[in-house]
Scaffold this motif. Sequence first.
Motif, PDB file in Angstrom:
ATOM      1  N   SER A 272       2.181  -8.778   8.951  1.00 20.79           N
ATOM      2  CA  SER A 272       3.066  -9.074  10.071  1.00 20.79           C
ATOM      3  C   SER A 272       4.030  -7.921  10.277  1.00 20.79           C
ATOM      4  N   SER A 273       4.488  -7.792  11.524  1.00 22.53           N
ATOM      5  CA  SER A 273       5.462  -6.755  11.862  1.00 22.53           C
ATOM      6  C   SER A 273       6.851  -7.363  11.727  1.00 22.53           C
ATOM      7  N   LYS A 274       7.727  -6.641  11.059  1.00 27.72           N
ATOM      8  CA  LYS A 274       9.069  -7.167  10.815  1.00 27.72           C
ATOM      9  C   LYS A 274      10.071  -6.048  11.051  1.00 27.72           C
ATOM     10  N   GLY A 275      10.670  -6.069  12.239  1.00 25.57           N
ATOM     11  CA  GLY A 275      11.656  -5.034  12.544  1.00 25.57           C
ATOM     12  C   GLY A 275      11.020  -3.663  12.571  1.00 25.57           C
ATOM     13  N   GLU A 276      11.513  -2.782  11.732  1.00 27.68           N
ATOM     14  CA  GLU A 276      11.027  -1.402  11.702  1.00 27.68           C
ATOM     15  C   GLU A 276       9.954  -1.188  10.637  1.00 27.68           C
ATOM     16  N   MET A 277       9.357  -2.265  10.137  1.00 21.82           N
ATOM     17  CA  MET A 277       8.381  -2.104   9.073  1.00 21.82           C
ATOM     18  C   MET A 277       7.247  -3.110   9.238  1.00 21.82           C
ATOM     19  N   PHE A 278       6.217  -2.949   8.434  1.00 21.98           N
ATOM     20  CA  PHE A 278       5.159  -3.942   8.315  1.00 21.98           C
ATOM     21  C   PHE A 278       5.370  -4.682   6.996  1.00 21.98           C
ATOM     22  N   GLU A 279       4.953  -5.935   6.976  1.00 19.97           N
ATOM     23  CA  GLU A 279       5.051  -6.735   5.752  1.00 19.97           C
ATOM     24  C   GLU A 279       3.677  -7.324   5.464  1.00 19.97           C
ATOM     25  N   ILE A 280       3.237  -7.219   4.212  1.00 22.13           N
ATOM     26  CA  ILE A 280       1.943  -7.770   3.806  1.00 22.13           C
ATOM     27  C   ILE A 280       2.164  -8.839   2.739  1.00 22.13           C
ATOM     28  N   LYS A 281       1.504  -9.970   2.948  1.00 20.28           N
ATOM     29  CA  LYS A 281       1.531 -11.038   1.958  1.00 20.28           C
ATOM     30  C   LYS A 281       0.133 -11.191   1.372  1.00 20.28           C
ATOM     31  N   THR A 282       0.005 -10.948   0.083  1.00 21.53           N
ATOM     32  CA  THR A 282      -1.284 -11.043  -0.598  1.00 21.53           C
ATOM     33  C   THR A 282      -1.047 -11.044  -2.093  1.00 21.53           C
ATOM     34  N   SER A 283      -2.022 -11.531  -2.830  1.00 22.72           N
ATOM     35  CA  SER A 283      -1.923 -11.504  -4.296  1.00 22.72           C
ATOM     36  C   SER A 283      -2.466 -10.206  -4.856  1.00 22.72           C
ATOM     37  N   ALA A 284      -3.050  -9.377  -4.012  1.00 19.82           N
ATOM     38  CA  ALA A 284      -3.657  -8.127  -4.467  1.00 19.82           C
ATOM     39  C   ALA A 284      -2.584  -7.048  -4.650  1.00 19.82           C
ATOM     40  N   PRO A 285      -2.813  -6.119  -5.566  1.00 21.49           N
ATOM     41  CA  PRO A 285      -1.856  -5.011  -5.734  1.00 21.49           C
ATOM     42  C   PRO A 285      -1.844  -4.105  -4.521  1.00 21.49           C
ATOM     43  N   MET A 286      -0.662  -3.608  -4.185  1.00 22.29           N
ATOM     44  CA  MET A 286      -0.500  -2.716  -3.050  1.00 22.29           C
ATOM     45  C   MET A 286      -0.712  -1.265  -3.478  1.00 22.29           C
ATOM     46  N   LEU A 287      -1.013  -0.434  -2.492  1.00 21.87           N
ATOM     47  CA  LEU A 287      -1.080   1.000  -2.755  1.00 21.87           C
ATOM     48  C   LEU A 287       0.303   1.520  -3.117  1.00 21.87           C
ATOM     49  N   GLU A 288       0.345   2.471  -4.009  1.00 23.72           N
ATOM     50  CA  GLU A 288       1.607   3.130  -4.283  1.00 23.72           C
ATOM     51  C   GLU A 288       1.987   3.995  -3.092  1.00 23.72           C
ATOM     52  N   GLU A 289       3.280   4.258  -2.952  1.00 23.92           N
ATOM     53  CA  GLU A 289       3.707   5.165  -1.894  1.00 23.92           C
ATOM     54  C   GLU A 289       2.982   6.494  -2.085  1.00 23.92           C
ATOM     55  N   PRO A 290       2.301   6.973  -1.065  1.00 20.73           N
ATOM     56  CA  PRO A 290       1.551   8.225  -1.219  1.00 20.73           C
ATOM     57  C   PRO A 290       2.473   9.391  -1.519  1.00 20.73           C
TER      58      PRO A 290
END
Length: 318
Positions: A272-290
């Motif tokens: 979902s889009s939230k203000g100036e960012m995107f938000e992800i809801k999941t149980s999976a690990p996220m990518l590290e900041e590149p």
Amino acid sequence: MPTFFGKHLPISIWKAVTLHLPYPLVAAHRKFLEDKGWWAEYNPTGVGGKGGATPSEAKEHVINRFLNSAVRMQFVCADPLDKQIEVREMVLDQLAEGKIFLLDLAAGNGSGTLALLSLICELRAHNLVPTLPINISISGVDYSPDALNYYAELLDQIKPWLQTTGLEINLTLHVCDLNISGDFSAVLESILDEAKEKGNSRFLCIVSALSGAKKEGIELMLDSLKIAAAALSHKKRNSSWLWVEPHVGKSWLTKAVDAIRLTLQRVAHKLSSKGEMFEIKTSAPMLEEPVMHAFNWFDPHNNKSTKSYVIVMAFKND
């Protein structure tokens, strides 16, 4: 265990801690500009435009941003400092032999893909990677017919050189706005049908410099990108994604890439889009900041060394 390291790069690519584009690609770009009477307009220190929203922007970008975009892709795939060996190994593995479909999304003038092909050709010419024949079917998708035409013209100039090392290239252009997911779905279906007819189940998806569209633009393209990821996640398809961007320092870009990666890997998530960012809801690990990488490269048109910055995100569906 990797068999290729940055120290193996020929001096035509990496010399005195400075990256060089292969001469045939440089010569093709210069001839392209000269033939169109644009050589005098080469001034990469100016504003280069975002790619091709208008014919004038497509022209400005191919004149002044082609080499910079190309050299970012080459740095990532050559990895001269061995910072992300797994990315280089993925690319070399996918482009070693046989046949593969290369899906070039928001392709523009093709700078990233042409740089990748030129790098592979240069490595083959020096017998640093396998030289078995490979057929690469490229589908270039972009909303700018002008930029896509430049892509075809530049490829035509280097194609004879690519063929000397066993690289057979077929380019199909699709004028399509990724903001309109229905149109993109139809284009993608035709691409997948062609791949099926040719018995091809290997895909490499290239995405480069989408950050120029900013958060709002990428948000509009996300549905199309996720459609591509869902289609390529089929268990009978071997798919890799390579997403290369100039350094923008924005977390929303990583979240957008995460959404594509999770779709490709068939992991449940909600974006979902939230203000100036995107938000992800999941149980999976996220990518590290590149991690941002800075590097020097030689601008052959200006005959001087300059600095560039790049981040890369890559993932594979086995």
